[in-house]
Design an enzyme around this catalytic site. Structure first.
Site, PDB file in Angstrom:
ATOM      1  N   ASP A   1      -6.731  -6.322   4.140  1.00  0.00           N
ATOM      2  CA  ASP A   1      -6.234  -5.053   4.077  1.00  0.00           C
ATOM      3  C   ASP A   1      -6.181  -4.508   5.743  1.00  0.00           C
ATOM      4  OD1 ASP A   1      -5.261  -2.512   3.797  1.00  0.00           O
ATOM      5  OD2 ASP A   1      -7.122  -1.825   2.471  1.00  0.00           O
TER       6      ASP A   1
ATOM      7  N   MET B   1     -12.075   5.249  -0.582  1.00  0.00           N
ATOM      8  CA  MET B   1     -12.752   5.354   0.932  1.00  0.00           C
ATOM      9  C   MET B   1     -13.347   6.625   0.686  1.00  0.00           C
ATOM     10  SD  MET B   1      -9.652   3.530   3.192  1.00  0.00           S
ATOM     11  CE  MET B   1      -8.558   3.482   1.701  1.00  0.00           C
TER      12      MET B   1
ATOM     13  N   MET C   1      -8.792   8.515   0.104  1.00  0.00           N
ATOM     14  CA  MET C   1      -9.286   8.757   1.407  1.00  0.00           C
ATOM     15  C   MET C   1      -9.714  10.518   1.021  1.00  0.00           C
ATOM     16  SD  MET C   1      -6.897   7.338   4.236  1.00  0.00           S
ATOM     17  CE  MET C   1      -6.191   5.700   4.113  1.00  0.00           C
TER      18      MET C   1
ATOM     19  N   ASP D   1      -4.742   3.685  -1.940  1.00  0.00           N
ATOM     20  CA  ASP D   1      -5.756   3.950  -0.869  1.00  0.00           C
ATOM     21  C   ASP D   1      -6.273   5.619  -1.131  1.00  0.00           C
ATOM     22  OD1 ASP D   1      -6.142   1.962   0.727  1.00  0.00           O
ATOM     23  OD2 ASP D   1      -4.005   2.095   1.502  1.00  0.00           O
TER      24      ASP D   1
ATOM     25  N   SER E   1       0.760  -1.129  -0.056  1.00  0.00           N
ATOM     26  CA  SER E   1      -0.068  -0.003  -0.073  1.00  0.00           C
ATOM     27  C   SER E   1       0.796   1.259  -0.043  1.00  0.00           C
ATOM     28  CB  SER E   1      -0.826   0.033   1.186  1.00  0.00           C
ATOM     29  OG  SER E   1      -1.446   1.315   1.566  1.00  0.00           O
TER      30      SER E   1
ATOM     31  N   HIS F   1      -8.419   1.676  -3.803  1.00  0.00           N
ATOM     32  CA  HIS F   1      -9.362   1.236  -2.761  1.00  0.00           C
ATOM     33  C   HIS F   1     -10.077   2.367  -2.544  1.00  0.00           C
ATOM     34  CE1 HIS F   1      -9.788   0.250   1.761  1.00  0.00           C
ATOM     35  NE2 HIS F   1     -10.903   0.550   1.410  1.00  0.00           N
TER      36      HIS F   1
ATOM     37  N   HIS G   1      -1.394  -1.244  -4.194  1.00  0.00           N
ATOM     38  CA  HIS G   1      -2.437  -1.005  -3.633  1.00  0.00           C
ATOM     39  C   HIS G   1      -2.595   0.680  -3.503  1.00  0.00           C
ATOM     40  CE1 HIS G   1      -6.301  -1.809  -1.077  1.00  0.00           C
ATOM     41  NE2 HIS G   1      -5.569  -0.706  -0.043  1.00  0.00           N
TER      42      HIS G   1
ATOM     43  N   MET H   1     -11.566  -5.571   5.294  1.00  0.00           N
ATOM     44  CA  MET H   1     -10.935  -4.533   6.159  1.00  0.00           C
ATOM     45  C   MET H   1     -10.362  -5.202   7.595  1.00  0.00           C
ATOM     46  SD  MET H   1      -9.948  -1.752   4.334  1.00  0.00           S
ATOM     47  CE  MET H   1      -9.256  -1.150   5.655  1.00  0.00           C
TER      48      MET H   1
HETATM   49  C1  DX5 Z   1      -6.169   1.705   5.816  1.00  0.00           C
HETATM   50  C2  DX5 Z   1      -5.913   1.484   4.172  1.00  0.00           C
HETATM   51  C3  DX5 Z   1      -4.799   0.049   3.993  1.00  0.00           C
HETATM   52  C4  DX5 Z   1      -3.347   0.662   4.849  1.00  0.00           C
HETATM   53  C5  DX5 Z   1      -2.681  -0.434   5.356  1.00  0.00           C
HETATM   54  O1  DX5 Z   1      -7.312   2.498   5.649  1.00  0.00           O
HETATM   55  O2  DX5 Z   1      -6.953   0.858   3.373  1.00  0.00           O
HETATM   56  O3  DX5 Z   1      -4.508  -0.132   2.600  1.00  0.00           O
HETATM   57  O4  DX5 Z   1      -2.598   1.429   3.904  1.00  0.00           O
HETATM   58  O5  DX5 Z   1      -1.688  -0.264   5.813  1.00  0.00           O
HETATM   59  P1  DX5 Z   1      -0.880  -1.072   6.940  1.00  0.00           P
HETATM   60  O6  DX5 Z   1      -0.586  -2.343   6.213  1.00  0.00           O
HETATM   61  O7  DX5 Z   1       0.106  -0.278   7.512  1.00  0.00           O
HETATM   62  O8  DX5 Z   1      -2.022  -1.822   7.967  1.00  0.00           O
HETATM   63 ZN    ZN Z   2      -6.547   0.090   1.485  1.00  0.00          ZN
END
Ligand code: DX5
Ligand code: ZN
Length: 221
Positions: free
Chosen positions: A177, A70, A38, A36, A9, A68, A34, A139
């Protein structure tokens, strides 16, 4: 051996040199990236959007980019990420006004689509839309931040999701994840996951190659 996918990620990467950070994990043996997204609304943090995905493509990244989302709402960003070169797109069912339509938008755009399920969210939407998804993203932390601890009860949900997929006979990735490391990856794989997101465990390591190799050797046992 199963076809396990390791997905660093980039949330935990150094954003000031993101292209290089992506190149390095790919040459260290990562399978997919990956990404992310947000929005400071669906989750209390703000990250990166389609322009950054496009920049990675322009930089020469050819690996699968696993977006991903969010964010809420989802449909407009689904379109933007398809245009920006995403390959996989997952979103949270709570964030879509019409889950069926959002999934269809993703497939119509030539991408694989899936649902991201929070620790406290049931697998009901997965069951309803099973024929329309290519990925179940479970998750194992509450979304919003990297570096959190794996929530152990997710293992039970993984087993449930694995049995749903196996009974269906469909070709669906089961992605986990949050809080994944070489210490727990074997247990997570035995519970049924085949795709492993790891942010801090890879980007927080001094040697990405070693970090990924350690995970792979746990998966081979
Ligand atoms: C959290 C993200 C994850 C995050 C995972 O909201 O969706 O993808 O980057 O990070 P680690 O592996 O550090 O838990
Ligand atoms: Zn993620």
């Amino acid at each position: 051996m199963k076809n396990f996918l390791i997905a660093p990620s980039i949330l935990s990467a150094d954003f000031s040199k993101l292209g290089q950070e992506v190149d390095e994990v790919i040459s260290a043996g990562a399978d997919i990236i990956h990404f992310d997204v947000m929005d400071n609304h669906f989750v209390p943090n703000l990250t990166i959007g389609p322009m950054v995905c496009q920049s990675l493509r322009d930089h020469g990244v050819t690996a699968t980019i696993d977006v991903h989302l969010m964010v809420e709402p989802v449909d407009q960003l689904i379109g933007s990420f398809i245009d920006a070169g995403a390959d996989w797109i997952t979103f949270h069912p709570e964030a879509s006004a019409d889950i069926d339509r959002s999934l269809q938008l993703i497939r119509d755009g030539g991408c694989k689509g899936g649902l991201a399920i929070n620790p406290e969210t049931s697998l009901d939407s997965v069951k309803i839309f099973l024929n329309k998804i290519d990925i179940i993203l479970l998750m194992s932390v509450n979304p919003g931040f990297g570096g959190q601890k794996f929530i152990p009860k997710t293992l039970e949900k993984l087993r449930e999701a694995r049995s749903i997929i196996d009974k269906s006979g469909l070709n669906i990735h089961l992605e986990i994840d949050g809080g994944v490391s070489s210490k727990n990856i074997r247990e997570i794989a035995s519970a049924g996951a085949d795709t492993f997101v790891a942010g801090s465990a890879i980007y927080g390591a001094d040697d990405y190659h070693l970090a990924i190799n350690n995970m792979r050797s746990e998966l081979e046992v």
